[in-house]
Scaffold this active site. Structure first.
Site, short mmCIF file in Angstrom:
data_model
loop_
_atom_site.label_atom_id
_atom_site.label_comp_id
_atom_site.label_asym_id
_atom_site.label_seq_id
_atom_site.Cartn_x
_atom_site.Cartn_y
_atom_site.Cartn_z
N LYS A 52 0.84 -1.21 0.00
CA LYS A 52 0.00 0.00 0.00
C LYS A 52 0.88 1.25 0.00
O LYS A 52 0.61 2.21 -0.74
CB LYS A 52 -0.94 -0.02 1.22
CG LYS A 52 -2.02 -1.09 1.11
CD LYS A 52 -2.82 -1.28 2.40
CE LYS A 52 -3.79 -2.46 2.25
NZ LYS A 52 -4.60 -2.73 3.44
N GLN A 96 -4.26 -1.62 9.75
CA GLN A 96 -4.26 -2.95 9.13
C GLN A 96 -4.83 -3.98 10.11
O GLN A 96 -4.44 -4.04 11.27
CB GLN A 96 -2.83 -3.33 8.70
CG GLN A 96 -2.75 -4.60 7.88
CD GLN A 96 -3.43 -4.51 6.50
OE1 GLN A 96 -3.58 -3.43 5.94
NE2 GLN A 96 -3.84 -5.64 5.97
N ASP A 119 -10.67 3.03 4.46
CA ASP A 119 -10.96 1.60 4.39
C ASP A 119 -12.47 1.36 4.31
O ASP A 119 -12.91 0.26 4.00
CB ASP A 119 -10.43 0.88 5.64
CG ASP A 119 -9.20 0.04 5.33
OD1 ASP A 119 -9.06 -0.41 4.19
OD2 ASP A 119 -8.38 -0.15 6.25
N1 GUN Z 1 -6.94 -6.90 6.43
C1 GUN Z 1 -7.39 -7.63 5.38
N2 GUN Z 1 -7.92 -6.83 4.45
C2 GUN Z 1 -7.81 -5.57 4.90
C3 GUN Z 1 -8.19 -4.29 4.38
O1 GUN Z 1 -8.75 -4.16 3.29
N3 GUN Z 1 -7.90 -3.23 5.16
C4 GUN Z 1 -7.31 -3.35 6.37
N4 GUN Z 1 -7.08 -2.25 7.08
N5 GUN Z 1 -6.95 -4.51 6.89
C5 GUN Z 1 -7.21 -5.61 6.16
#
Ligand code: GUN
Length: 291
Positions: A52, A96, A119
């Site tokens: 990311k 995350q 998110d």
């Molecule tokens: N863990 C698995 N998928 C995601 C996501 O799309 N965003 C975040 N923050 N954590 C995750």
């Protein structure tokens, strides 16, 4: 059978965003700034967050990575989030998941300012999505919608089966696909661990989204000829022949399912890159709204 190439579609999204960032710079405006919080040493989470941050760099965004030990308390984490909420130079905040067991995910998600919740996990943004109002859509389902759009997959009137009812993927996916939008307008069946006759449901589907987190769960016998199959799974399975010690498996048994499909996503290189592209789109939108 054709491949829904997520790398290709994500490149197209990132290229558009790169140009839009140049546009912001040209008029002297601040570029989007994403703050990512990573807790502990989960290898998969670290890889996703690194991807990311890298995508931010490639697109001309600013990013800040905040790493904390697993021992960070919930109160300390909430304090960090408040700081980011109050920091005018930050447009998007991402924590995350999964979090260590002693931290309540719900409290953390609710602490993020909905205007910075790129998110799309905050109840305010999920509520807006359910009502079809503009807001932030969770990155993975949003990425899948962008993928369907990129390859001009016909969805209106089709029967979509979503396997998995998580707040992050399955449930929002079922809402987006059933929405009065394009892509969308599907008749949706949401299947989960308590569904009876899951195979029979899948066999009727024109579109299957497999998001249950069980490697190679979807087998050829469960798929109708000509179906579109989207594989959200990405599980690390021990493999000593690999330098990393593992290989990545999706929720779909690709080898047997692919020949039956009209379109299918690969793993890796399908949904994963689109999740990141969608996150960048949300972050750009957050920045624009804050300008
Ligand atoms: N863990 C698995 N998928 C995601 C996501 O799309 N965003 C975040 N923050 N954590 C995750």
């Amino acid at each position: 059978m054709k491949i829904l190439d997520g790398k290709l579609a994500a490149q197209a999204v990132k290229e558009q965003l790169r140009e839009a960032v140049e546009g912001l710079k040209a008029v002297g405006k601040r570029v989007p700034h994403l703050a990512a919080i990573l807790i502990g040493d989960n290898g998969a989470s670290a890889t996703y967050v690194a991807a990311k941050v890298k995508a931010c760099e490639e697109t001309g965004f600013t990013s800040t990575l905040l790493r904390y030990e697993t021992s960070i308390s919930e109160a300390q984490l909430l304090e960090k989030i408040t700081e980011l909420n109050n920091n005018p130079s930050i447009d998007g905040i991402l924590v995350q998941l999964p979090l260590p067991a002693h931290i309540a995910e719900e409290a953390v998600i609710k602490a993020i300012d909905p205007a910075k919740d790129v998110d799309g996990f905050h109840p305010v943004n999920l509520g807006k999505m359910v009502q079809g109002q503009p807001g932030f859509i969770p990155a993975t389902p949003y990425g899948i919608m962008l993928l369907l759009e990129h390859f001009q997959i016909e969805t209106a009137g089709k029967h979509a089966v979503v396997i998995g009812r998580s707040n992050i993927v399955g449930r929002p996916m079922s809402i987006l696909l059933s929405g009065n939008n394009q892509p969308g307008n599907c008749t949706v069946t949401l299947c989960h661990s308590r569904t009876k006759e899951l195979e029979a449901h899948c066999k009727q589907a024109d579109i299957i989204v497999a998001a249950l987190g069980k490697p190679e769960f979807l087998q050829a016998s469960m798929v109708k000829e000509g179906a579109v199959v989207i594989d959200v799974g990405i599980t690390r399975v021990k493999d000593d022949s690999k330098k990393s010690g593992f290989r990545l498996l999706g929720d779909v048994h690709f080898e047997s399912v692919a020949p039956r499909c009209s379109w299918i996503t690969p793993v890796p290189g399908g949904v994963g890159p689109m999740t990141i592209a969608a996150l960048l789109k949300n972050t750009f939108q957050a920045c624009q709204q804050r300008h």
